[in-house]
Design an enzyme around this catalytic site. Structure first.
Site, PDB file in Angstrom:
ATOM      1  N   SER A 132       0.829  -1.210   0.000  1.00 34.19           N
ATOM      2  CA  SER A 132       0.000   0.000   0.000  1.00 34.19           C
ATOM      3  C   SER A 132       0.861   1.256   0.000  1.00 34.19           C
ATOM      4  O   SER A 132       0.512   2.265  -0.612  1.00 34.19           O
ATOM      5  CB  SER A 132      -0.905   0.007   1.244  1.00 34.19           C
ATOM      6  OG  SER A 132      -1.791  -1.086   1.215  1.00 34.19           O
ATOM      7  N   ILE A 157       3.334 -10.106  -9.021  1.00 35.05           N
ATOM      8  CA  ILE A 157       3.257  -9.573 -10.379  1.00 35.05           C
ATOM      9  C   ILE A 157       2.421 -10.491 -11.273  1.00 35.05           C
ATOM     10  O   ILE A 157       2.825 -11.618 -11.585  1.00 35.05           O
ATOM     11  CB  ILE A 157       4.688  -9.387 -10.970  1.00 35.05           C
ATOM     12  CG1 ILE A 157       5.525  -8.496 -10.034  1.00 35.05           C
ATOM     13  CG2 ILE A 157       4.606  -8.827 -12.381  1.00 35.05           C
ATOM     14  CD1 ILE A 157       4.890  -7.158  -9.686  1.00 35.05           C
ATOM     15  N   GLU A 362      -4.760  -3.933  -6.736  1.00 33.02           N
ATOM     16  CA  GLU A 362      -5.013  -2.562  -7.220  1.00 33.02           C
ATOM     17  C   GLU A 362      -5.520  -1.633  -6.115  1.00 33.02           C
ATOM     18  O   GLU A 362      -6.348  -0.758  -6.341  1.00 33.02           O
ATOM     19  CB  GLU A 362      -5.926  -2.574  -8.445  1.00 33.02           C
ATOM     20  CG  GLU A 362      -5.238  -3.274  -9.616  1.00 33.02           C
ATOM     21  CD  GLU A 362      -5.718  -2.855 -10.969  1.00 33.02           C
ATOM     22  OE1 GLU A 362      -6.158  -1.712 -11.131  1.00 33.02           O
ATOM     23  OE2 GLU A 362      -5.626  -3.682 -11.883  1.00 33.02           O
ATOM     24  N   GLN A 366      -9.175  -0.901   2.198  1.00 34.76           N
ATOM     25  CA  GLN A 366      -8.804   0.134   3.176  1.00 34.76           C
ATOM     26  C   GLN A 366      -8.147   1.324   2.460  1.00 34.76           C
ATOM     27  O   GLN A 366      -8.416   2.484   2.788  1.00 34.76           O
ATOM     28  CB  GLN A 366      -7.851  -0.451   4.240  1.00 34.76           C
ATOM     29  CG  GLN A 366      -8.528  -1.396   5.222  1.00 34.76           C
ATOM     30  CD  GLN A 366      -9.039  -2.686   4.593  1.00 34.76           C
ATOM     31  OE1 GLN A 366      -8.437  -3.229   3.668  1.00 34.76           O
ATOM     32  NE2 GLN A 366     -10.155  -3.193   5.090  1.00 34.76           N
TER      33      GLN A 366
HETATM   34  N1  COS Z   1      -3.695  11.205  -9.676  1.00 30.49           N
HETATM   35  C1  COS Z   1      -2.626  12.012  -9.856  1.00 30.49           C
HETATM   36  N2  COS Z   1      -1.790  12.338  -8.826  1.00 30.49           N
HETATM   37  C2  COS Z   1      -2.081  11.840  -7.602  1.00 30.49           C
HETATM   38  C3  COS Z   1      -3.173  10.995  -7.362  1.00 30.49           C
HETATM   39  C4  COS Z   1      -4.008  10.686  -8.460  1.00 30.49           C
HETATM   40  N3  COS Z   1      -5.073   9.897  -8.316  1.00 30.49           N
HETATM   41  N4  COS Z   1      -3.192  10.640  -6.054  1.00 30.49           N
HETATM   42  C5  COS Z   1      -2.145  11.239  -5.470  1.00 30.49           C
HETATM   43  N5  COS Z   1      -1.473  11.984  -6.412  1.00 30.49           N
HETATM   44  C6  COS Z   1      -0.306  12.811  -6.200  1.00 30.49           C
HETATM   45  C7  COS Z   1      -0.576  13.849  -5.102  1.00 30.49           C
HETATM   46  O1  COS Z   1      -1.140  15.025  -5.627  1.00 30.49           O
HETATM   47  C8  COS Z   1       0.813  14.100  -4.561  1.00 30.49           C
HETATM   48  O2  COS Z   1       1.466  14.984  -5.465  1.00 30.49           O
HETATM   49  P1  COS Z   1       2.635  16.030  -5.010  1.00 30.49           P
HETATM   50  O3  COS Z   1       3.905  15.288  -5.084  1.00 30.49           O
HETATM   51  O4  COS Z   1       2.542  17.091  -6.048  1.00 30.49           O
HETATM   52  O5  COS Z   1       2.306  16.477  -3.624  1.00 30.49           O
HETATM   53  C9  COS Z   1       1.496  12.750  -4.695  1.00 30.49           C
HETATM   54  O6  COS Z   1       0.753  12.016  -5.695  1.00 30.49           O
HETATM   55  C10 COS Z   1       1.512  11.953  -3.407  1.00 30.49           C
HETATM   56  O7  COS Z   1       0.180  11.764  -2.990  1.00 30.49           O
HETATM   57  P2  COS Z   1      -0.180  11.291  -1.495  1.00 30.49           P
HETATM   58  O8  COS Z   1       0.411  12.264  -0.540  1.00 30.49           O
HETATM   59  O9  COS Z   1      -1.651  11.086  -1.454  1.00 30.49           O
HETATM   60  O10 COS Z   1       0.625   9.906  -1.382  1.00 30.49           O
HETATM   61  P3  COS Z   1       0.646   8.788  -0.252  1.00 30.49           P
HETATM   62  O11 COS Z   1       2.041   8.309  -0.108  1.00 30.49           O
HETATM   63  O12 COS Z   1      -0.065   9.272   0.978  1.00 30.49           O
HETATM   64  O13 COS Z   1      -0.135   7.582  -0.938  1.00 30.49           O
HETATM   65  C11 COS Z   1      -2.011   6.231  -1.536  1.00 30.49           C
HETATM   66  C12 COS Z   1      -1.427   7.638  -1.372  1.00 30.49           C
HETATM   67  C13 COS Z   1      -1.990   5.448  -0.245  1.00 30.49           C
HETATM   68  C14 COS Z   1      -3.451   6.460  -1.978  1.00 30.49           C
HETATM   69  C15 COS Z   1      -1.245   5.487  -2.642  1.00 30.49           C
HETATM   70  O14 COS Z   1       0.061   5.163  -2.234  1.00 30.49           O
HETATM   71  C16 COS Z   1      -1.930   4.206  -3.112  1.00 30.49           C
HETATM   72  O15 COS Z   1      -2.849   4.258  -3.931  1.00 30.49           O
HETATM   73  N6  COS Z   1      -1.478   3.056  -2.582  1.00 30.49           N
HETATM   74  C17 COS Z   1      -2.004   1.769  -3.029  1.00 30.49           C
HETATM   75  C18 COS Z   1      -1.159   1.264  -4.140  1.00 30.49           C
HETATM   76  C19 COS Z   1      -1.831   0.142  -4.846  1.00 30.49           C
HETATM   77  O16 COS Z   1      -2.948   0.233  -5.291  1.00 30.49           O
HETATM   78  N7  COS Z   1      -1.099  -0.958  -4.986  1.00 30.49           N
HETATM   79  C20 COS Z   1      -1.603  -2.112  -5.653  1.00 30.49           C
HETATM   80  C21 COS Z   1      -0.567  -2.599  -6.595  1.00 30.49           C
HETATM   81  S1  COS Z   1      -0.865  -2.215  -8.214  1.00 30.49           S
HETATM   82  S2  COS Z   1      -1.708  -3.878  -8.838  1.00 30.49           S
END
Ligand code: COS
Length: 390
Positions: A132, A157, A362, A366
Protein backbone atom coordinates in the site's frame (compact mmCIF):
# COMPACT_ATOMS: atom_id res chain seq x y z
CA UNK A 1 -29.10 13.62 -19.67
CA UNK A 2 -28.27 10.57 -17.55
CA UNK A 3 -28.84 7.42 -19.59
CA UNK A 4 -27.62 3.97 -18.61
CA UNK A 5 -28.89 2.18 -21.71
CA UNK A 6 -26.23 0.64 -23.93
CA UNK A 7 -25.80 1.43 -27.62
CA UNK A 8 -26.21 -1.37 -30.17
CA UNK A 9 -22.41 -1.50 -30.48
CA UNK A 10 -22.02 -1.93 -26.73
CA UNK A 11 -24.71 -4.62 -26.69
CA UNK A 12 -22.86 -6.48 -29.45
CA UNK A 13 -19.62 -6.19 -27.52
CA UNK A 14 -21.32 -7.58 -24.43
CA UNK A 15 -22.73 -10.47 -26.44
CA UNK A 16 -19.32 -11.22 -27.95
CA UNK A 17 -17.66 -11.22 -24.52
CA UNK A 18 -20.48 -13.22 -22.95
CA UNK A 19 -20.43 -15.88 -25.69
CA UNK A 20 -16.66 -16.14 -25.35
CA UNK A 21 -16.96 -16.53 -21.58
CA UNK A 22 -19.74 -19.10 -21.88
CA UNK A 23 -18.04 -21.13 -24.61
CA UNK A 24 -14.32 -20.84 -23.93
CA UNK A 25 -13.93 -19.99 -20.23
CA UNK A 26 -16.81 -21.38 -18.12
CA UNK A 27 -16.50 -25.01 -19.28
CA UNK A 28 -12.87 -25.22 -18.09
CA UNK A 29 -12.85 -22.66 -15.26
CA UNK A 30 -13.15 -25.09 -12.35
CA UNK A 31 -10.55 -27.42 -13.86
CA UNK A 32 -8.09 -24.53 -14.37
CA UNK A 33 -8.72 -23.52 -10.75
CA UNK A 34 -8.13 -27.01 -9.38
CA UNK A 35 -4.78 -27.52 -11.11
CA UNK A 36 -3.73 -23.85 -11.21
CA UNK A 37 -3.30 -24.21 -14.97
CA UNK A 38 -2.06 -21.36 -17.13
CA UNK A 39 -4.82 -20.62 -19.70
CA UNK A 40 -2.60 -20.10 -22.78
CA UNK A 41 -5.16 -21.53 -25.24
CA UNK A 42 -7.80 -19.07 -23.98
CA UNK A 43 -5.35 -16.17 -24.19
CA UNK A 44 -4.57 -17.06 -27.82
CA UNK A 45 -8.27 -17.22 -28.71
CA UNK A 46 -9.18 -14.02 -26.84
CA UNK A 47 -6.40 -12.23 -28.70
CA UNK A 48 -7.66 -13.58 -32.00
CA UNK A 49 -11.24 -12.37 -31.44
CA UNK A 50 -10.14 -8.94 -30.16
CA UNK A 51 -10.94 -9.28 -26.46
CA UNK A 52 -7.44 -8.28 -25.33
CA UNK A 53 -5.66 -4.91 -25.35
CA UNK A 54 -9.02 -3.22 -25.82
CA UNK A 55 -7.86 0.26 -24.73
CA UNK A 56 -4.93 0.46 -27.16
CA UNK A 57 -5.70 3.40 -29.46
CA UNK A 58 -6.59 2.84 -33.11
CA UNK A 59 -3.67 5.01 -34.23
CA UNK A 60 -1.35 2.29 -32.90
CA UNK A 61 -3.37 -0.57 -34.36
CA UNK A 62 -5.51 -1.25 -31.28
CA UNK A 63 -9.31 -1.47 -31.13
CA UNK A 64 -9.50 1.91 -29.35
CA UNK A 65 -12.42 0.96 -27.12
CA UNK A 66 -13.38 3.32 -24.34
CA UNK A 67 -13.41 2.65 -20.59
CA UNK A 68 -17.12 1.83 -20.45
CA UNK A 69 -16.65 -0.74 -23.23
CA UNK A 70 -13.79 -2.19 -21.17
CA UNK A 71 -16.05 -2.55 -18.12
CA UNK A 72 -18.71 -4.33 -20.19
CA UNK A 73 -16.14 -6.85 -21.45
CA UNK A 74 -14.46 -7.30 -18.08
CA UNK A 75 -17.72 -8.09 -16.29
CA UNK A 76 -18.63 -10.78 -18.82
CA UNK A 77 -15.20 -12.43 -18.90
CA UNK A 78 -15.02 -12.42 -15.09
CA UNK A 79 -18.47 -14.00 -14.99
CA UNK A 80 -16.70 -16.81 -16.89
CA UNK A 81 -13.66 -16.87 -14.59
CA UNK A 82 -11.98 -13.88 -12.98
CA UNK A 83 -8.64 -15.71 -12.82
CA UNK A 84 -8.68 -16.03 -16.60
CA UNK A 85 -9.80 -12.40 -16.97
CA UNK A 86 -6.93 -11.27 -14.73
CA UNK A 87 -4.55 -13.00 -17.16
CA UNK A 88 -6.30 -11.45 -20.18
CA UNK A 89 -6.61 -7.98 -18.67
CA UNK A 90 -3.15 -7.42 -17.18
CA UNK A 91 -1.93 -5.94 -20.47
CA UNK A 92 -4.37 -3.08 -19.84
CA UNK A 93 -2.70 -2.26 -16.52
CA UNK A 94 0.78 -2.45 -18.05
CA UNK A 95 -0.10 -0.49 -21.18
CA UNK A 96 -1.76 2.42 -19.34
CA UNK A 97 1.54 3.99 -18.13
CA UNK A 98 3.05 3.50 -21.59
CA UNK A 99 0.15 5.29 -23.25
CA UNK A 100 0.26 8.03 -20.60
CA UNK A 101 4.01 8.56 -20.46
CA UNK A 102 5.71 6.97 -23.48
CA UNK A 103 7.04 8.84 -26.51
CA UNK A 104 5.17 8.35 -29.81
CA UNK A 105 7.80 5.85 -30.98
CA UNK A 106 7.70 3.84 -27.74
CA UNK A 107 3.89 3.76 -27.69
CA UNK A 108 3.83 2.53 -31.27
CA UNK A 109 6.53 -0.09 -30.72
CA UNK A 110 4.83 -1.48 -27.60
CA UNK A 111 1.25 -1.37 -28.88
CA UNK A 112 2.02 -2.85 -32.29
CA UNK A 113 3.74 -5.83 -30.68
CA UNK A 114 0.81 -6.51 -28.35
CA UNK A 115 -1.70 -6.19 -31.17
CA UNK A 116 0.28 -8.39 -33.58
CA UNK A 117 0.70 -11.37 -31.27
CA UNK A 118 -0.75 -12.62 -27.98
CA UNK A 119 2.19 -11.17 -26.04
CA UNK A 120 1.89 -10.19 -22.39
CA UNK A 121 3.08 -7.30 -20.28
CA UNK A 122 3.21 -6.89 -16.50
CA UNK A 123 2.89 -3.92 -14.16
CA UNK A 124 5.62 -4.05 -11.49
CA UNK A 125 4.87 -1.69 -8.61
CA UNK A 126 4.54 -3.77 -5.44
CA UNK A 127 7.55 -4.98 -3.45
CA UNK A 128 7.79 -7.27 -0.43
CA UNK A 129 8.10 -4.22 1.89
CA UNK A 130 6.13 -1.74 -0.21
CA UNK A 131 2.51 -2.68 -0.94
CA UNK A 132 0.00 0.00 0.00
CA UNK A 133 2.91 2.33 0.79
CA UNK A 134 4.19 2.73 -2.76
CA UNK A 135 6.88 5.28 -1.89
CA UNK A 136 8.57 2.75 0.42
CA UNK A 137 9.90 0.85 -2.61
CA UNK A 138 13.60 -0.08 -2.73
CA UNK A 139 14.16 -1.02 -6.36
CA UNK A 140 16.78 1.34 -7.76
CA UNK A 141 17.36 2.70 -11.24
CA UNK A 142 20.66 4.46 -11.83
CA UNK A 143 21.39 6.43 -14.98
CA UNK A 144 24.56 5.40 -16.81
CA UNK A 145 25.03 7.29 -20.07
CA UNK A 146 22.06 6.64 -22.31
CA UNK A 147 20.84 3.75 -20.15
CA UNK A 148 19.36 3.13 -16.72
CA UNK A 149 20.45 0.09 -14.69
CA UNK A 150 17.70 -1.45 -12.55
CA UNK A 151 18.20 -3.62 -9.46
CA UNK A 152 15.48 -4.90 -7.14
CA UNK A 153 12.59 -7.31 -6.63
CA UNK A 154 8.88 -6.91 -7.32
CA UNK A 155 6.26 -9.26 -5.94
CA UNK A 156 2.63 -10.28 -6.71
CA UNK A 157 3.26 -9.57 -10.38
CA UNK A 158 0.37 -10.73 -12.56
CA UNK A 159 1.58 -12.68 -15.63
CA UNK A 160 5.15 -12.21 -14.37
CA UNK A 161 6.33 -15.65 -15.52
CA UNK A 162 5.07 -15.10 -19.07
CA UNK A 163 5.42 -11.37 -19.75
CA UNK A 164 7.53 -10.10 -22.65
CA UNK A 165 7.48 -6.55 -21.28
CA UNK A 166 7.40 -5.09 -17.77
CA UNK A 167 6.57 -1.61 -16.55
CA UNK A 168 8.90 -1.23 -13.59
CA UNK A 169 8.76 1.51 -10.97
CA UNK A 170 12.09 2.28 -9.32
CA UNK A 171 13.72 4.92 -7.16
CA UNK A 172 15.81 7.34 -9.17
CA UNK A 173 16.24 9.69 -6.19
CA UNK A 174 16.07 7.57 -3.01
CA UNK A 175 16.07 10.61 -0.69
CA UNK A 176 13.01 12.20 -2.31
CA UNK A 177 10.22 9.85 -1.16
CA UNK A 178 7.32 9.69 -3.63
CA UNK A 179 9.01 12.43 -5.68
CA UNK A 180 12.00 10.18 -6.41
CA UNK A 181 10.25 7.35 -8.31
CA UNK A 182 10.41 6.77 -12.07
CA UNK A 183 8.72 4.28 -14.40
CA UNK A 184 10.45 2.27 -17.12
CA UNK A 185 9.42 -0.07 -19.87
CA UNK A 186 11.65 -3.14 -19.61
CA UNK A 187 11.92 -5.97 -22.10
CA UNK A 188 12.45 -9.45 -20.71
CA UNK A 189 16.06 -10.59 -21.01
CA UNK A 190 18.27 -12.92 -18.98
CA UNK A 191 18.76 -10.31 -16.23
CA UNK A 192 15.04 -10.52 -15.48
CA UNK A 193 14.58 -13.49 -13.17
CA UNK A 194 11.31 -15.16 -12.16
CA UNK A 195 11.98 -16.09 -8.52
CA UNK A 196 8.70 -17.59 -7.43
CA UNK A 197 5.28 -18.50 -8.77
CA UNK A 198 2.70 -18.07 -6.00
CA UNK A 199 0.29 -20.84 -4.97
CA UNK A 200 -2.87 -18.82 -4.32
CA UNK A 201 -6.20 -19.10 -2.51
CA UNK A 202 -8.18 -17.96 -5.55
CA UNK A 203 -7.80 -16.82 -9.16
CA UNK A 204 -5.64 -19.87 -9.57
CA UNK A 205 -5.76 -19.67 -13.37
CA UNK A 206 -3.76 -16.44 -13.21
CA UNK A 207 0.00 -16.32 -12.83
CA UNK A 208 1.42 -14.32 -9.94
CA UNK A 209 5.19 -14.19 -9.58
CA UNK A 210 8.10 -12.49 -7.87
CA UNK A 211 10.42 -10.91 -10.41
CA UNK A 212 13.98 -9.80 -9.76
CA UNK A 213 15.82 -7.30 -11.94
CA UNK A 214 19.54 -7.95 -11.69
CA UNK A 215 21.65 -5.22 -13.32
CA UNK A 216 18.91 -4.91 -15.95
CA UNK A 217 19.85 -2.30 -18.55
CA UNK A 218 17.10 -0.14 -20.02
CA UNK A 219 17.47 2.31 -22.86
CA UNK A 220 16.75 5.86 -21.60
CA UNK A 221 14.03 6.22 -24.26
CA UNK A 222 12.03 3.69 -22.24
CA UNK A 223 11.69 6.09 -19.31
CA UNK A 224 7.92 6.70 -19.07
CA UNK A 225 7.00 10.30 -18.37
CA UNK A 226 9.52 12.50 -16.61
CA UNK A 227 12.22 11.25 -14.26
CA UNK A 228 10.99 11.26 -10.63
CA UNK A 229 7.33 11.62 -11.68
CA UNK A 230 6.57 7.90 -11.59
CA UNK A 231 4.45 7.98 -8.41
CA UNK A 232 1.93 10.32 -9.95
CA UNK A 233 1.94 8.22 -13.11
CA UNK A 234 1.16 5.12 -11.04
CA UNK A 235 -1.76 6.90 -9.34
CA UNK A 236 -3.12 8.06 -12.69
CA UNK A 237 -2.89 4.48 -13.96
CA UNK A 238 -4.81 3.12 -10.97
CA UNK A 239 -7.55 5.72 -11.49
CA UNK A 240 -7.91 4.30 -14.99
CA UNK A 241 -7.83 0.60 -14.09
CA UNK A 242 -9.91 0.50 -10.89
CA UNK A 243 -13.23 0.85 -12.82
CA UNK A 244 -12.31 -2.37 -14.64
CA UNK A 245 -11.55 -4.14 -11.36
CA UNK A 246 -14.96 -3.03 -10.08
CA UNK A 247 -16.50 -4.50 -13.24
CA UNK A 248 -14.62 -7.76 -12.66
CA UNK A 249 -15.94 -7.90 -9.09
CA UNK A 250 -19.43 -7.34 -10.51
CA UNK A 251 -18.92 -10.32 -12.84
CA UNK A 252 -17.88 -12.61 -9.97
CA UNK A 253 -20.81 -11.45 -7.83
CA UNK A 254 -23.25 -11.91 -10.72
CA UNK A 255 -22.03 -15.46 -11.32
CA UNK A 256 -22.49 -16.32 -7.62
CA UNK A 257 -25.90 -14.63 -7.55
CA UNK A 258 -27.11 -16.62 -10.58
CA UNK A 259 -25.90 -19.92 -9.14
CA UNK A 260 -27.61 -19.11 -5.82
CA UNK A 261 -30.92 -18.19 -7.55
CA UNK A 262 -30.96 -21.43 -9.58
CA UNK A 263 -30.04 -23.58 -6.60
CA UNK A 264 -32.63 -21.94 -4.34
CA UNK A 265 -35.37 -22.92 -6.82
CA UNK A 266 -34.20 -26.55 -6.95
CA UNK A 267 -33.30 -27.32 -3.35
CA UNK A 268 -36.31 -28.47 -1.34
CA UNK A 269 -36.42 -28.15 2.46
CA UNK A 270 -39.51 -28.19 4.71
CA UNK A 271 -41.49 -29.37 1.67
CA UNK A 272 -40.85 -26.35 -0.59
CA UNK A 273 -37.95 -24.97 -2.68
CA UNK A 274 -35.80 -22.90 -0.33
CA UNK A 275 -36.50 -19.86 -2.57
CA UNK A 276 -39.96 -19.88 -0.95
CA UNK A 277 -38.44 -19.10 2.45
CA UNK A 278 -38.16 -15.42 3.26
CA UNK A 279 -34.74 -15.95 4.87
CA UNK A 280 -33.39 -16.98 1.45
CA UNK A 281 -35.42 -14.39 -0.48
CA UNK A 282 -33.89 -11.56 1.54
CA UNK A 283 -30.38 -12.88 0.87
CA UNK A 284 -31.17 -13.10 -2.85
CA UNK A 285 -32.61 -9.57 -2.78
CA UNK A 286 -29.48 -8.15 -1.13
CA UNK A 287 -27.28 -9.98 -3.62
CA UNK A 288 -29.29 -8.54 -6.54
CA UNK A 289 -28.97 -5.00 -5.16
CA UNK A 290 -25.22 -5.33 -4.67
CA UNK A 291 -24.65 -6.64 -8.20
CA UNK A 292 -26.77 -3.82 -9.63
CA UNK A 293 -25.09 -1.03 -7.67
CA UNK A 294 -21.59 -2.41 -8.28
CA UNK A 295 -22.21 -2.25 -12.01
CA UNK A 296 -23.57 1.28 -11.86
CA UNK A 297 -20.60 2.48 -9.79
CA UNK A 298 -18.12 0.82 -12.18
CA UNK A 299 -19.83 2.33 -15.24
CA UNK A 300 -20.05 5.78 -13.63
CA UNK A 301 -16.31 5.82 -12.84
CA UNK A 302 -15.53 4.65 -16.40
CA UNK A 303 -17.82 7.17 -18.10
CA UNK A 304 -16.06 10.04 -16.29
CA UNK A 305 -12.78 8.87 -17.84
CA UNK A 306 -14.43 8.62 -21.24
CA UNK A 307 -15.53 12.24 -20.77
CA UNK A 308 -11.91 13.22 -20.00
CA UNK A 309 -12.66 13.95 -16.34
CA UNK A 310 -10.67 12.96 -13.24
CA UNK A 311 -12.36 10.01 -11.51
CA UNK A 312 -10.15 9.38 -8.46
CA UNK A 313 -13.05 9.51 -6.00
CA UNK A 314 -15.51 7.60 -8.17
CA UNK A 315 -13.03 4.85 -9.09
CA UNK A 316 -12.29 4.27 -5.40
CA UNK A 317 -16.03 4.25 -4.60
CA UNK A 318 -16.56 1.67 -7.36
CA UNK A 319 -13.56 -0.53 -6.56
CA UNK A 320 -14.28 -0.51 -2.80
CA UNK A 321 -18.00 -1.14 -3.09
CA UNK A 322 -17.84 -3.76 -5.85
CA UNK A 323 -14.96 -5.66 -4.22
CA UNK A 324 -16.58 -5.76 -0.79
CA UNK A 325 -19.92 -6.65 -2.41
CA UNK A 326 -18.35 -9.52 -4.39
CA UNK A 327 -16.98 -10.91 -1.13
CA UNK A 328 -20.38 -10.59 0.56
CA UNK A 329 -22.38 -11.95 -2.37
CA UNK A 330 -20.12 -14.98 -2.89
CA UNK A 331 -20.14 -15.71 0.86
CA UNK A 332 -23.95 -15.55 0.82
CA UNK A 333 -24.06 -17.82 -2.24
CA UNK A 334 -22.13 -20.42 -0.24
CA UNK A 335 -24.68 -19.92 2.55
CA UNK A 336 -27.61 -20.48 0.18
CA UNK A 337 -26.02 -23.78 -0.89
CA UNK A 338 -25.68 -24.74 2.80
CA UNK A 339 -23.17 -27.55 3.45
CA UNK A 340 -22.89 -28.20 -0.30
CA UNK A 341 -21.55 -24.69 -0.76
CA UNK A 342 -18.45 -25.69 1.18
CA UNK A 343 -17.71 -28.60 -1.15
CA UNK A 344 -15.61 -28.36 -4.29
CA UNK A 345 -18.13 -30.40 -6.34
CA UNK A 346 -20.34 -27.28 -6.26
CA UNK A 347 -19.43 -24.08 -8.07
CA UNK A 348 -19.68 -21.33 -5.46
CA UNK A 349 -16.72 -21.92 -3.12
CA UNK A 350 -14.36 -21.08 -6.03
CA UNK A 351 -16.15 -17.78 -6.51
CA UNK A 352 -15.79 -16.95 -2.83
CA UNK A 353 -12.04 -17.67 -3.03
CA UNK A 354 -11.74 -15.65 -6.26
CA UNK A 355 -13.61 -12.68 -4.78
CA UNK A 356 -11.08 -12.21 -1.97
CA UNK A 357 -8.38 -10.78 -4.23
CA UNK A 358 -10.79 -8.05 -5.35
CA UNK A 359 -10.41 -6.51 -1.87
CA UNK A 360 -6.64 -6.72 -2.12
CA UNK A 361 -5.16 -5.98 -5.55
CA UNK A 362 -5.01 -2.56 -7.22
CA UNK A 363 -5.35 -1.06 -3.75
CA UNK A 364 -6.99 -2.74 -0.77
CA UNK A 365 -10.50 -1.78 0.34
CA UNK A 366 -8.80 0.13 3.18
CA UNK A 367 -6.68 2.13 0.69
CA UNK A 368 -9.85 2.92 -1.31
CA UNK A 369 -11.44 4.25 1.91
CA UNK A 370 -8.31 6.32 2.52
CA UNK A 371 -8.58 7.83 -0.95
CA UNK A 372 -12.34 8.42 -0.52
CA UNK A 373 -11.78 10.10 2.86
CA UNK A 374 -9.03 12.34 1.47
CA UNK A 375 -11.00 13.25 -1.65
CA UNK A 376 -14.03 14.01 0.52
CA UNK A 377 -12.39 15.86 3.41
CA UNK A 378 -9.42 17.49 1.67
CA UNK A 379 -10.19 17.55 -2.05
CA UNK A 380 -7.17 18.77 -3.96
CA UNK A 381 -6.63 19.86 -7.48
CA UNK A 382 -4.25 17.47 -9.16
CA UNK A 383 -2.53 18.62 -12.32
CA UNK A 384 -2.08 15.72 -14.71
CA UNK A 385 0.81 15.88 -17.20
CA UNK A 386 -0.15 17.06 -20.66
CA UNK A 387 1.01 13.71 -22.10
CA UNK A 388 -2.08 12.05 -20.62
CA UNK A 389 -3.87 10.48 -23.56
CA UNK A 390 -5.01 7.12 -22.21
N1 COS B 1 -3.70 11.21 -9.68
C1 COS B 1 -2.63 12.01 -9.86
N2 COS B 1 -1.79 12.34 -8.83
C2 COS B 1 -2.08 11.84 -7.60
C3 COS B 1 -3.17 10.99 -7.36
C4 COS B 1 -4.01 10.69 -8.46
N3 COS B 1 -5.07 9.90 -8.32
N4 COS B 1 -3.19 10.64 -6.05
C5 COS B 1 -2.14 11.24 -5.47
N5 COS B 1 -1.47 11.98 -6.41
C6 COS B 1 -0.31 12.81 -6.20
C7 COS B 1 -0.58 13.85 -5.10
O1 COS B 1 -1.14 15.02 -5.63
C8 COS B 1 0.81 14.10 -4.56
O2 COS B 1 1.47 14.98 -5.47
P1 COS B 1 2.63 16.03 -5.01
O3 COS B 1 3.91 15.29 -5.08
O4 COS B 1 2.54 17.09 -6.05
O5 COS B 1 2.31 16.48 -3.62
C9 COS B 1 1.50 12.75 -4.69
O6 COS B 1 0.75 12.02 -5.69
C10 COS B 1 1.51 11.95 -3.41
O7 COS B 1 0.18 11.76 -2.99
P2 COS B 1 -0.18 11.29 -1.50
O8 COS B 1 0.41 12.26 -0.54
O9 COS B 1 -1.65 11.09 -1.45
O10 COS B 1 0.63 9.91 -1.38
P3 COS B 1 0.65 8.79 -0.25
O11 COS B 1 2.04 8.31 -0.11
O12 COS B 1 -0.07 9.27 0.98
O13 COS B 1 -0.14 7.58 -0.94
C11 COS B 1 -2.01 6.23 -1.54
C12 COS B 1 -1.43 7.64 -1.37
C13 COS B 1 -1.99 5.45 -0.24
C14 COS B 1 -3.45 6.46 -1.98
C15 COS B 1 -1.24 5.49 -2.64
O14 COS B 1 0.06 5.16 -2.23
C16 COS B 1 -1.93 4.21 -3.11
O15 COS B 1 -2.85 4.26 -3.93
N6 COS B 1 -1.48 3.06 -2.58
C17 COS B 1 -2.00 1.77 -3.03
C18 COS B 1 -1.16 1.26 -4.14
C19 COS B 1 -1.83 0.14 -4.85
O16 COS B 1 -2.95 0.23 -5.29
N7 COS B 1 -1.10 -0.96 -4.99
C20 COS B 1 -1.60 -2.11 -5.65
C21 COS B 1 -0.57 -2.60 -6.60
S1 COS B 1 -0.87 -2.22 -8.21
S2 COS B 1 -1.71 -3.88 -8.84
Amino acid sequence: MVDFSLTDEQKNLRELAHDFAAREIRPVAWELDRDSTWPQAIIDKAHEVGLMNTHLPEQYGGPGLDYLDGCIIEEELSWGCSGVQTSLGANGLASAPVMLGGSEDVKREFAEELVAEPKLASFCLTEPDAGSDVSGMRTRAVRKGDKYVINGSKCFITNGSYADWFVVYAKTDPEAGHRGISAFLVRRDDTVIVDKKEDKLGQRASNTATITFNETEVDARYLLGEENKGFKLAMMVLDRTRPGVAAMATGIARAAFEFACDYSKERVQFGVPIAMHQAIQFMIADMATKVHLSRLAAWNSAVLLDQGKRNTLESSHAKRFAADSAMEVTTDAVQVYGGYGFIKDYPVEKLMRDAKIMQLYEGTSQIQRLVIARETLLPRRIEEPATATA
